[in-house]
Design an enzyme around this catalytic site. Structure first.
Site, PDB file in Angstrom:
ATOM      1  N   LYS A 233     -10.716   1.305  -4.956  1.00 33.94           N
ATOM      2  CA  LYS A 233      -9.404   2.274  -4.149  1.00 33.94           C
ATOM      3  C   LYS A 233     -10.177   3.958  -5.517  1.00 33.94           C
ATOM      4  O   LYS A 233     -10.364   3.934  -6.159  1.00 33.94           O
ATOM      5  CB  LYS A 233      -8.190   2.271  -4.836  1.00 33.94           C
ATOM      6  CG  LYS A 233      -6.789   3.004  -3.776  1.00 33.94           C
ATOM      7  CD  LYS A 233      -6.860   1.665  -2.748  1.00 33.94           C
ATOM      8  CE  LYS A 233      -5.554   1.861  -1.994  1.00 33.94           C
ATOM      9  NZ  LYS A 233      -5.267   0.668  -1.155  1.00 33.94           N
TER      10      LYS A 233
ATOM     11  N   GLY B 235      10.461   3.766   4.807  1.00 32.84           N
ATOM     12  CA  GLY B 235       9.306   3.819   5.016  1.00 32.84           C
ATOM     13  C   GLY B 235       8.905   4.672   6.979  1.00 32.84           C
ATOM     14  O   GLY B 235       9.589   3.611   7.251  1.00 32.84           O
TER      15      GLY B 235
ATOM     16  N   GLY C 198       6.097   6.292   7.810  1.00 32.77           N
ATOM     17  CA  GLY C 198       4.971   6.484   8.154  1.00 32.77           C
ATOM     18  C   GLY C 198       3.449   5.752   9.374  1.00 32.77           C
ATOM     19  O   GLY C 198       4.639   4.131   9.482  1.00 32.77           O
ATOM     20  N   ASN C 199       2.294   5.493   8.748  1.00 36.71           N
ATOM     21  CA  ASN C 199       1.238   4.873   9.734  1.00 36.71           C
ATOM     22  C   ASN C 199       1.556   3.295   9.915  1.00 36.71           C
ATOM     23  O   ASN C 199       2.255   2.796  10.876  1.00 36.71           O
ATOM     24  CB  ASN C 199       0.222   4.956  10.099  1.00 36.71           C
ATOM     25  CG  ASN C 199      -1.447   3.878  10.116  1.00 36.71           C
ATOM     26  OD1 ASN C 199      -0.939   2.949   9.498  1.00 36.71           O
ATOM     27  ND2 ASN C 199      -1.292   4.531  11.086  1.00 36.71           N
TER      28      ASN C 199
HETATM   29  N1  GLU Z   1      -5.734   1.671   2.332  1.00 39.85           N
HETATM   30  C1  GLU Z   1      -5.379   0.268   3.311  1.00 39.85           C
HETATM   31  C2  GLU Z   1      -4.861  -0.664   2.074  1.00 39.85           C
HETATM   32  O1  GLU Z   1      -4.516  -0.555   0.935  1.00 39.85           O
HETATM   33  C3  GLU Z   1      -6.929   0.006   3.907  1.00 39.85           C
HETATM   34  C4  GLU Z   1      -8.162   0.623   2.811  1.00 39.85           C
HETATM   35  C5  GLU Z   1      -9.635  -0.645   4.066  1.00 39.85           C
HETATM   36  O2  GLU Z   1      -9.374  -0.434   5.249  1.00 39.85           O
HETATM   37  O3  GLU Z   1     -10.469  -0.183   3.694  1.00 39.85           O
HETATM   38  O4  GLU Z   1      -5.160  -1.565   2.589  1.00 39.85           O
END
Ligand code: GLU
Length: 428
Positions: free
Chosen positions: A107, A219, A221-222
């Site tokens: 991350k 929330g 959002g997306n």
């Molecule tokens: N940010 C998204 C998650 O927390 C997607 C991560 C990704 O596609 O690598 O799962």
């Protein structure tokens, strides 16, 4: 005595330790998996539009890559901390493992508030982030993606910088790219749709008719927007949605008990997920305090905002009607609240299973990038449904067999897979 502030990484470690104990994991395997393998901490100086300079702290945490390259999003958030990024990186390892895709967990984050940054400043931040880690990420090492307050345009700026540095085209370096620029159809919908695929399966298992259920979302959002759309297509009734209001620096819950049409609400929501209060009022929505979503008379709660939202302080407000909680966000429930939810027998769809649709579709995006051949929307979504449904079933079968809570069963599957990979590779 003052209560210790919430720390997402401590919570992730606490969850891991409990399951590692139950699985009887070797101490060295535990040491390896309860911490990130590698971390990059750096500063990103950018020239602001007013001619001055500002320096933003940035991170990339690579939790584990035994099952494949690290994978996970990059968040832009003013309250980002390295411990939050560590927790999220660890949860990514479990997420890719539970849906059984050949990737690890990582991350990234930048401490910044995109509300106050122009597009040009955000582009500079994206390019600066890539310059700091260009040697340590890539399609064979670590693959970033969008997350809180980042989207396709950010991914494209990052890809462009990466390709400039390396002097060749590497579309698989990053996922969540815009469609037509190496992105996959369905990626934008994937996390929210994945949440609803798991809800559909949970309701089947509980013998509930989804079209007769009521839901409250936190929330907008997306993730929440697409989960809400699919829930409505399944015939469910959304009674409220909460969101962050940037102007008033607080959250509100918008309620319309006769039902919410997410498309109508999206029409009056800005790109940061803030709903226009005056317009909502004109459309017949009541605006209630931000945390009112949790106490609604609903069958389904979907926390799809940030971590640490259902805690010891508000878990008692969850109504008796609630039968399912679907964690669209990462880490929305603290261990203290989780225990209460488990004791009450509410069916929990844990975050790293529930919201794994995004990373699953990111994996499909990489597959398409490697082939340089792109699938139609139907193909992407039916593969996504298949992956999410079979991951859900594996977890719920184990939960039933071991009489375990769903979160625990999901952890058992994910941790066992990663433990096996580190062991068979001969790391420990
Ligand atoms: N940010 C998204 C998650 O927390 C997607 C991560 C990704 O596609 O690598 O799962």
């Amino acid at each position: 005595m003052e209560k210790k502030p919430f720390n997402a990484f401590e919570m992730a470690q606490q969850q891991f330790d409990g399951v590692a104990e139950k699985l009887g994991l070797d101490p060295a395997v535990r040491d390896l998996l309860r911490n990130p393998l590698r971390e990059y901490h750096f500063l990103i100086p950018i020239r602001m539009d007013d001619g001055g300079y500002k320096v933003f702290p940035g991170y990339r945490v690579q939790h584990n890559d035994a099952r494949g390259p690290c994978k996970g999003g990059i968040r832009f958030h003013p309250h980002e901390t390295v411990d939050t990024v560590r927790a999220l990186a660890m949860w990514m390892t479990w997420k890719t493992a539970v849906v059984d895709i050949p990737l690890g967990g990582g991350k990234g984050g930048v401490i910044c508030d995109p509300h106050n940054l122009s597009d040009r400043e955000q582009e500079a931040l994206c390019r600066g982030w890539v310059r700091q880690v260009a040697k340590n990420v890539g399609h064979e090492q670590d693959v970033p993606a969008p997350d809180v307050m980042t989207h396709g345009q950010h991914m494209l700026w990052m890809l462009d910088e990466f390709e400039k540095i390396h002097g060749a085209k590497y579309p698989g370096f990053i996922t969540g790219k815009p469609v037509g620029m190496g992105g996959s159809l369905g990626r934008t919908e994937a996390t929210g749709y994945g949440v609803m695929f798991t809800v559909r399966e949970a309701m089947k298992e509980l013998g509930l008719d989804i079209s007769k259920t009521l839901a409250a979302f936190q929330g907008f959002g997306n993730v929440s927007q697409y989960a809400a759309r699919l829930y409505r297509q399944f015939g469910g009734t959304i009674i409220c949605v909460s969101c962050w209001d940037q102007a008033e620096k607080t959250t509100f819950t918008f309620r319309r008990t006769k039902g919410i049409d997410p498309d109508e609400l999206i029409g009056i929501t800005n790109k940061f997920g803030t709903i226009d209060k005056a317009k909502a009022k004109a459309l017949g929505y009541e605006s209630l305090p931000g945390d009112a979503w949790i106490e609604q008379e609903a069958d389904l709660l979907v926390p799809a905002a940030l971590e640490n939202q259902i805690s010891g302080a508000n878990v008692g407000k969850i109504s008796k009607r609630v039968k399912v909680i679907a964690e669209g966000a990462n880490g929305p429930t603290t261990p203290e609240a989780d225990k209460v939810i488990a004791d009450r027998g509410i069916f929990m769809i844990p975050d790293f299973l529930c919201n794994a649709g995004g990373v699953t579709c990111s994996y499909f995006e990489q597959v398409q990038n490697n082939m340089n051949y792109y699938w139609g929307l139907e193909e992407v979504l039916s593969r996504l449904d298949e992956k999410m449904t079979s991951a859900f079933k594996a977890v719920s079968d184990l939960a039933r067999k071991k009489n375990a809570y769903m979160r625990e069963a999901a952890y058992m599957i994910a941790i066992s897979r990663v433990a096996e990979a580190v062991h068979r590779r001969g790391w420990v």
